[in-house]
Design an enzyme around this catalytic site. Sequence first.
Site, PDB file in Angstrom:
ATOM      1  N   GLY A 237       7.905  55.198  60.637  1.00 54.02           N
ATOM      2  CA  GLY A 237       9.347  55.407  60.666  1.00 54.02           C
ATOM      3  C   GLY A 237       9.844  56.803  60.949  1.00 54.02           C
ATOM      4  O   GLY A 237      11.037  56.990  61.191  1.00 54.02           O
ATOM      5  N   GLU A 273       1.599  54.711  58.729  1.00 56.99           N
ATOM      6  CA  GLU A 273       1.622  53.880  59.944  1.00 56.99           C
ATOM      7  C   GLU A 273       2.574  54.457  60.984  1.00 56.99           C
ATOM      8  O   GLU A 273       3.466  53.757  61.480  1.00 56.99           O
ATOM      9  CB  GLU A 273       2.079  52.459  59.592  1.00 56.99           C
ATOM     10  CG  GLU A 273       1.287  51.773  58.503  1.00 56.99           C
ATOM     11  CD  GLU A 273       1.924  50.454  58.060  1.00 56.99           C
ATOM     12  OE1 GLU A 273       3.040  50.125  58.540  1.00 56.99           O
ATOM     13  OE2 GLU A 273       1.322  49.759  57.236  1.00 56.99           O
ATOM     14  N   PRO A 274       2.425  55.716  61.358  1.00 54.72           N
ATOM     15  CA  PRO A 274       3.367  56.262  62.339  1.00 54.72           C
ATOM     16  C   PRO A 274       3.091  55.717  63.734  1.00 54.72           C
ATOM     17  O   PRO A 274       1.938  55.517  64.111  1.00 54.72           O
ATOM     18  CB  PRO A 274       3.079  57.769  62.304  1.00 54.72           C
ATOM     19  CG  PRO A 274       1.647  57.866  61.900  1.00 54.72           C
ATOM     20  CD  PRO A 274       1.390  56.689  60.987  1.00 54.72           C
ATOM     21  N   ARG A 276       6.057  55.929  66.704  1.00 57.78           N
ATOM     22  CA  ARG A 276       6.902  56.752  67.569  1.00 57.78           C
ATOM     23  C   ARG A 276       6.605  58.245  67.438  1.00 57.78           C
ATOM     24  O   ARG A 276       6.560  58.953  68.442  1.00 57.78           O
ATOM     25  CB  ARG A 276       8.361  56.498  67.186  1.00 57.78           C
ATOM     26  CG  ARG A 276       9.349  57.108  68.136  1.00 57.78           C
ATOM     27  CD  ARG A 276      10.788  56.969  67.620  1.00 57.78           C
ATOM     28  NE  ARG A 276      11.078  55.742  66.943  1.00 57.78           N
ATOM     29  CZ  ARG A 276      11.683  54.686  67.511  1.00 57.78           C
ATOM     30  NH1 ARG A 276      12.060  54.738  68.751  1.00 57.78           N
ATOM     31  NH2 ARG A 276      11.914  53.589  66.808  1.00 57.78           N
ATOM     32  N   TYR A 316      19.111  48.672  72.578  1.00 58.09           N
ATOM     33  CA  TYR A 316      19.669  49.419  71.431  1.00 58.09           C
ATOM     34  C   TYR A 316      20.755  50.398  71.854  1.00 58.09           C
ATOM     35  O   TYR A 316      21.187  51.198  71.035  1.00 58.09           O
ATOM     36  CB  TYR A 316      18.584  50.239  70.735  1.00 58.09           C
ATOM     37  CG  TYR A 316      17.294  49.515  70.456  1.00 58.09           C
ATOM     38  CD1 TYR A 316      17.246  48.469  69.535  1.00 58.09           C
ATOM     39  CD2 TYR A 316      16.116  49.897  71.085  1.00 58.09           C
ATOM     40  CE1 TYR A 316      16.048  47.817  69.271  1.00 58.09           C
ATOM     41  CE2 TYR A 316      14.915  49.259  70.815  1.00 58.09           C
ATOM     42  CZ  TYR A 316      14.896  48.216  69.921  1.00 58.09           C
ATOM     43  OH  TYR A 316      13.714  47.582  69.652  1.00 58.09           O
ATOM     44  N   CYS A 342      18.996  41.802  87.573  1.00 59.21           N
ATOM     45  CA  CYS A 342      20.290  41.133  87.699  1.00 59.21           C
ATOM     46  C   CYS A 342      20.963  40.975  86.350  1.00 59.21           C
ATOM     47  O   CYS A 342      21.120  39.848  85.833  1.00 59.21           O
ATOM     48  CB  CYS A 342      20.108  39.780  88.363  1.00 59.21           C
ATOM     49  SG  CYS A 342      19.364  39.986  89.975  1.00 59.21           S
ATOM     50  N   GLU A 343      21.290  42.076  85.737  1.00 63.44           N
ATOM     51  CA  GLU A 343      21.971  42.087  84.434  1.00 63.44           C
ATOM     52  C   GLU A 343      22.828  43.341  84.392  1.00 63.44           C
ATOM     53  O   GLU A 343      22.355  44.424  84.783  1.00 63.44           O
ATOM     54  CB  GLU A 343      20.963  42.215  83.277  1.00 63.44           C
ATOM     55  CG  GLU A 343      19.936  41.139  83.191  1.00 63.44           C
ATOM     56  CD  GLU A 343      20.169  40.149  82.059  1.00 63.44           C
ATOM     57  OE1 GLU A 343      21.145  40.300  81.304  1.00 63.44           O
ATOM     58  OE2 GLU A 343      19.354  39.226  81.965  1.00 63.44           O
ATOM     59  N   TYR A 371       7.334  52.402  72.515  1.00 61.53           N
ATOM     60  CA  TYR A 371       8.148  51.215  72.765  1.00 61.53           C
ATOM     61  C   TYR A 371       8.684  51.217  74.204  1.00 61.53           C
ATOM     62  O   TYR A 371       9.820  50.820  74.466  1.00 61.53           O
ATOM     63  CB  TYR A 371       9.284  51.100  71.737  1.00 61.53           C
ATOM     64  CG  TYR A 371       8.766  51.203  70.313  1.00 61.53           C
ATOM     65  CD1 TYR A 371       8.044  50.149  69.758  1.00 61.53           C
ATOM     66  CD2 TYR A 371       8.953  52.352  69.547  1.00 61.53           C
ATOM     67  CE1 TYR A 371       7.530  50.238  68.471  1.00 61.53           C
ATOM     68  CE2 TYR A 371       8.440  52.449  68.263  1.00 61.53           C
ATOM     69  CZ  TYR A 371       7.728  51.390  67.720  1.00 61.53           C
ATOM     70  OH  TYR A 371       7.215  51.496  66.455  1.00 61.53           O
TER      71      TYR A 371
HETATM   72  N1  LLP Z   1       4.780  49.849  60.368  1.00 58.81           N
HETATM   73  C1  LLP Z   1       5.491  48.714  60.456  1.00 58.81           C
HETATM   74  C2  LLP Z   1       5.244  47.639  59.503  1.00 58.81           C
HETATM   75  C3  LLP Z   1       6.465  48.586  61.457  1.00 58.81           C
HETATM   76  O1  LLP Z   1       7.167  47.476  61.531  1.00 58.81           O
HETATM   77  C4  LLP Z   1       6.675  49.637  62.382  1.00 58.81           C
HETATM   78  C5  LLP Z   1       7.661  49.530  63.442  1.00 58.81           C
HETATM   79  C6  LLP Z   1       5.886  50.800  62.245  1.00 58.81           C
HETATM   80  C7  LLP Z   1       4.959  50.872  61.222  1.00 58.81           C
HETATM   81  C8  LLP Z   1       6.010  51.973  63.172  1.00 58.81           C
HETATM   82  O2  LLP Z   1       7.256  52.544  63.104  1.00 58.81           O
HETATM   83  P1  LLP Z   1       7.544  53.949  63.814  1.00 58.81           P
HETATM   84  O3  LLP Z   1       6.683  54.994  63.131  1.00 58.81           O
HETATM   85  O4  LLP Z   1       7.201  53.813  65.234  1.00 58.81           O
HETATM   86  O5  LLP Z   1       8.984  54.166  63.585  1.00 58.81           O
HETATM   87  N2  LLP Z   1      11.280  48.774  69.373  1.00 58.81           N
HETATM   88  C9  LLP Z   1      11.984  49.704  68.511  1.00 58.81           C
HETATM   89  C10 LLP Z   1      11.173  50.091  67.316  1.00 58.81           C
HETATM   90  C11 LLP Z   1      10.718  48.927  66.484  1.00 58.81           C
HETATM   91  C12 LLP Z   1       9.889  49.343  65.327  1.00 58.81           C
HETATM   92  C13 LLP Z   1       9.249  48.166  64.677  1.00 58.81           C
HETATM   93  N3  LLP Z   1       8.384  48.491  63.607  1.00 58.81           N
HETATM   94  C14 LLP Z   1      12.412  50.911  69.335  1.00 58.81           C
HETATM   95  O6  LLP Z   1      12.160  50.934  70.535  1.00 58.81           O
HETATM   96  O7  LLP Z   1      13.055  51.815  68.812  1.00 58.81           O
END
Ligand code: LLP
Length: 413
Positions: A237, A273-274, A276, A316, A342-343, A371
């Site tokens: 996150g 769990e990083p 992004r 988003y 086509c959107e 992503y």
């Molecule tokens: N752990 C779990 C259980 C998750 O659901 C996610 C992301 C992460 C870790 C990794 O999160 P991060 O560190 O990347 O924030 N498609 C969206 C993002 C969806 C995230 C879903 N879960 C976007 O493009 O912003």
Amino acid sequence: MDFHYKDGQLYAEDVKVKEIVKEVGTPVYIYSKAHFVEQFNKFDKAFKREHTISFAVKANSNLAVINVFAKLGAGADIVSKGELFRALKAGVDAKKIVFSGVAKRDDEIEYAIENDIMMINVESEDELEAVNRVAQKLSKKARISLRVNPDVDPKTHPYISTGLKKNKFGVPHNEAFDLYLKAKELPNIEIYGIQFHIGSQLLDTKPIYDASLKIAELMRALSDKGIEFKVVDVGGGVGIVYNEEEDKEPSIDDYAKQVEEAFKDFNIKLVFEPGRFLVGNGGILVSEVIYHKTNGDKKFLIVDAGMNDLLRPSLYNAYHKIAPVEKQNREEIVCDIVGPICETGDFFGRDYKIEDVPNGEYIAVFSAGAYGFTMASNYNSRPRPAEVLVDGDSFRVVRERETLEDLIKGETI
Ligand code: LLP
């Protein structure tokens, strides 16, 4: 030194982006290995306690990218059998893999148990029973954690907010206690950890701290019932800067201090769990300008990449910086930068101010390492782009551009 300009030319590390494009074509995703390594080390070094960084491969599941992290000692956070398959292929140590997701099927649970991953992050009572049943069939004990939904507002985009009561994720905070007591009685379950993940693209990590305090409180109550944990999985996150004028990157050191403080009384290992944070700013999507067009007062820069290649702006309304691959001090225009789909929602930028780029030249969409490709599709029967990994002064294609034959693979008339 990941993506930067020198004499008006965009470079990926020491390689001219234009050189890659000439060889590989467009649209193309270009990744910087140096950026990935730097972000990993920044995250890793911030923590004093024992920890595992399990890269959320949903952010970027290219084998070469996962392998960069595996070699640095990372594990993987996976949400499907397919992601587990990729992580193992890329050389990730199964003992560092955690499995999240609300809808795991029996065959997926079986695959995870057979590969002896670190733990399955269980998201409901039904799933807990399923894991016990599948483990019984295999005559094994499955290591689990419960994904606890702490009901904390992460203050991010509603579509990527996951830790509120109204979201489908995790077990409600007030029910997790009883479910752990139940788990303790199940013969084929080993309680191994506790997990939470409240949302993505958090520029302020304070909500993660607030959630950590709630989890720690729950752990104390469970400890009184004889339930102890080996790991606490804090999820992912942590956000990144998309818009240099508006976003401020959260301090990883502050985040580390907060999390370590919240769990200081427990003899546990931390898991993260990083996604992004590790890859987001380590990738760009490069596209060729095909046409210029004016409809009334509205100007359009029409490029050869579309929402099928990079969905974030459409889905988003996400901001991505866009700039020419070659800056030549041409006049600036305000335009919508749109693709071939086509959107009406097929855009990368709207009313975007950019140095005009002539037809046949290239633009880069920044912050596309997370992503980006993973959310690409074949909509409008468009082959998905190639992916390139740059390492210093060399680059290689780590995923070939799809062909027309790939588009119809497995289909029959
Ligand atoms: N752990 C779990 C259980 C998750 O659901 C996610 C992301 C992460 C870790 C990794 O999160 P991060 O560190 O990347 O924030 N498609 C969206 C993002 C969806 C995230 C879903 N879960 C976007 O493009 O912003």
